[in-house]
Design a protein around this motif. Sequence first.
Motif, short mmCIF file in Angstrom:
data_model
loop_
_atom_site.label_atom_id
_atom_site.label_comp_id
_atom_site.label_asym_id
_atom_site.label_seq_id
_atom_site.Cartn_x
_atom_site.Cartn_y
_atom_site.Cartn_z
N LEU A 186 2.47 8.83 -20.36
CA LEU A 186 3.64 8.32 -19.64
C LEU A 186 3.19 7.57 -18.41
N VAL A 187 3.98 6.58 -18.03
CA VAL A 187 3.72 5.87 -16.77
C VAL A 187 4.90 6.09 -15.84
N ILE A 188 4.62 6.52 -14.61
CA ILE A 188 5.65 6.49 -13.57
C ILE A 188 5.46 5.17 -12.84
N LEU A 189 6.47 4.32 -12.91
CA LEU A 189 6.40 3.02 -12.25
C LEU A 189 7.07 3.13 -10.90
N VAL A 190 6.29 3.00 -9.85
CA VAL A 190 6.81 3.11 -8.49
C VAL A 190 7.16 1.72 -7.96
N VAL A 191 8.41 1.58 -7.50
CA VAL A 191 8.83 0.31 -6.88
C VAL A 191 9.50 0.65 -5.55
N ALA A 192 9.03 0.02 -4.49
CA ALA A 192 9.61 0.30 -3.17
C ALA A 192 10.98 -0.35 -3.04
N ALA A 193 11.96 0.47 -2.65
CA ALA A 193 13.35 0.01 -2.56
C ALA A 193 13.56 -1.00 -1.44
N ASP A 194 12.62 -1.05 -0.49
CA ASP A 194 12.76 -2.00 0.61
C ASP A 194 11.95 -3.27 0.36
N ASP A 195 11.41 -3.38 -0.86
CA ASP A 195 10.64 -4.57 -1.21
C ASP A 195 11.28 -5.17 -2.46
N ARG A 196 10.49 -5.70 -3.35
CA ARG A 196 11.05 -6.19 -4.60
C ARG A 196 10.09 -5.93 -5.74
N VAL A 197 10.49 -6.32 -6.94
CA VAL A 197 9.57 -6.27 -8.07
C VAL A 197 8.49 -7.30 -7.79
N MET A 198 7.26 -6.84 -7.75
CA MET A 198 6.13 -7.67 -7.32
C MET A 198 5.16 -7.90 -8.48
N PRO A 199 4.17 -8.78 -8.29
CA PRO A 199 3.24 -9.08 -9.39
C PRO A 199 2.62 -7.84 -10.04
N GLN A 200 2.18 -6.88 -9.22
CA GLN A 200 1.55 -5.70 -9.83
C GLN A 200 2.56 -4.76 -10.47
N THR A 201 3.84 -4.91 -10.08
CA THR A 201 4.89 -4.16 -10.77
C THR A 201 4.99 -4.68 -12.20
N ILE A 202 4.99 -6.01 -12.30
CA ILE A 202 5.11 -6.66 -13.61
C ILE A 202 3.87 -6.37 -14.46
N GLU A 203 2.71 -6.40 -13.81
CA GLU A 203 1.47 -6.08 -14.52
C GLU A 203 1.52 -4.66 -15.09
N ALA A 204 2.02 -3.74 -14.28
CA ALA A 204 2.13 -2.34 -14.72
C ALA A 204 3.07 -2.23 -15.92
N ILE A 205 4.19 -2.96 -15.85
CA ILE A 205 5.14 -2.96 -16.98
C ILE A 205 4.43 -3.47 -18.23
N ASN A 206 3.69 -4.57 -18.07
CA ASN A 206 2.96 -5.14 -19.22
C ASN A 206 1.94 -4.17 -19.79
N HIS A 207 1.20 -3.49 -18.90
CA HIS A 207 0.22 -2.50 -19.36
C HIS A 207 0.91 -1.42 -20.19
N ALA A 208 1.98 -0.89 -19.64
CA ALA A 208 2.67 0.22 -20.31
C ALA A 208 3.23 -0.22 -21.65
N GLN A 209 3.82 -1.42 -21.66
CA GLN A 209 4.42 -1.91 -22.91
C GLN A 209 3.35 -2.19 -23.96
N ALA A 210 2.24 -2.80 -23.53
CA ALA A 210 1.16 -3.10 -24.47
C ALA A 210 0.60 -1.81 -25.06
N ALA A 211 0.53 -0.78 -24.24
CA ALA A 211 0.00 0.50 -24.72
C ALA A 211 1.07 1.35 -25.40
N GLU A 212 2.30 0.83 -25.44
CA GLU A 212 3.44 1.55 -26.02
C GLU A 212 3.62 2.92 -25.39
N VAL A 213 3.52 2.95 -24.09
CA VAL A 213 3.69 4.19 -23.33
C VAL A 213 5.03 4.12 -22.60
#
Length: 277
Positions: free
Chosen positions: A84-111
Amino acid sequence: DEPEDLKPRSAVVTIMGHVDHGKTSLLDYIRTENVVAGEAGGITQHIGAYEVTLENGREMTFLDTPGHEAFTAMRARGAQVTDLVILVVAADDRVMPQTIEAINHAQAAEVPIIVAINKIDREQANPDKIMSELAEQGVQVEQYGGKIQCELVSALKGTNVDSLLEKVLIESDLMELQANPDRNAVGTVIEAQLDKGRGVVATILVQNGTLKVGDVFVGGMTSGRVRAMFDERDQRVQEAGPSTPVQVLGFNDAPEVGDRLVVLDDEREAREIASKR
Ligand code: GTP
Ligand code: NA
Ligand code: MG
């Protein structure tokens, strides 16, 4: 062959997200809240994997890989270490490049992903905006009509971290994770260092079977025999079962992150296999 005797194993969870969104703070909170009384002072920082026991007695293993590079290295080697991946996103910021990278990693690994919108204690926090930006990336959280679990947390104050862990347990229960503790161990190298006094020290996540002191193994291009093992609190252990991270001494050479460790029945077999690699 007889069918294997599979038993439930605990989930292995990786915390991912953009720089400074609060990954370490979240893990720190989880660890200190779930540390057995009296051991708080003795926690060591150097091992990048932690097994925690929750109040309800359930166990969970967290990987604090030094980030996306390690994850990429592992994936490149075909190593699947996280459930499982816990994707941490700061509520006072935005979806950032490494957020998207993390999403891609998790999706590619089907996690599966569980979203933790962090820093909700901050005045500038805008979780709705984060949810809508996540939706644009194909991550539809429950609050947005999707299927992905999402919790609003403050890692700093500990707000809703219990509920987040509850969601992780629900998700992992659905996966019916199993392993056979009664076979030769198979695991993955999470990190490896050369220690002046002790030689190669490798953190291994045992994924199946039970790793024991004295076991002969191959690991990537190298091999060895388990000389000693230590848990995340630096306590000496004799064996480590499925979903357990453990520090292993006894490698002949340093393995690489993502290398697979396989225990063999005897030393000659280990040497032969390692010499052919
Ligand atoms: P990297 O490992 O550098 O990518 O950062 P990280 O994601 O591990 O973030 P870290 O936990 O280091 O937190 C970054 C900063 O945000 C620190 O100053 C934390 O104290 C702060 N922080 C983390 N969580 C919270 C929170 O829930 N609320 C507030 N107000 N600050 C937080
Ligand atoms: Na940081
Ligand atoms: Mg960090």
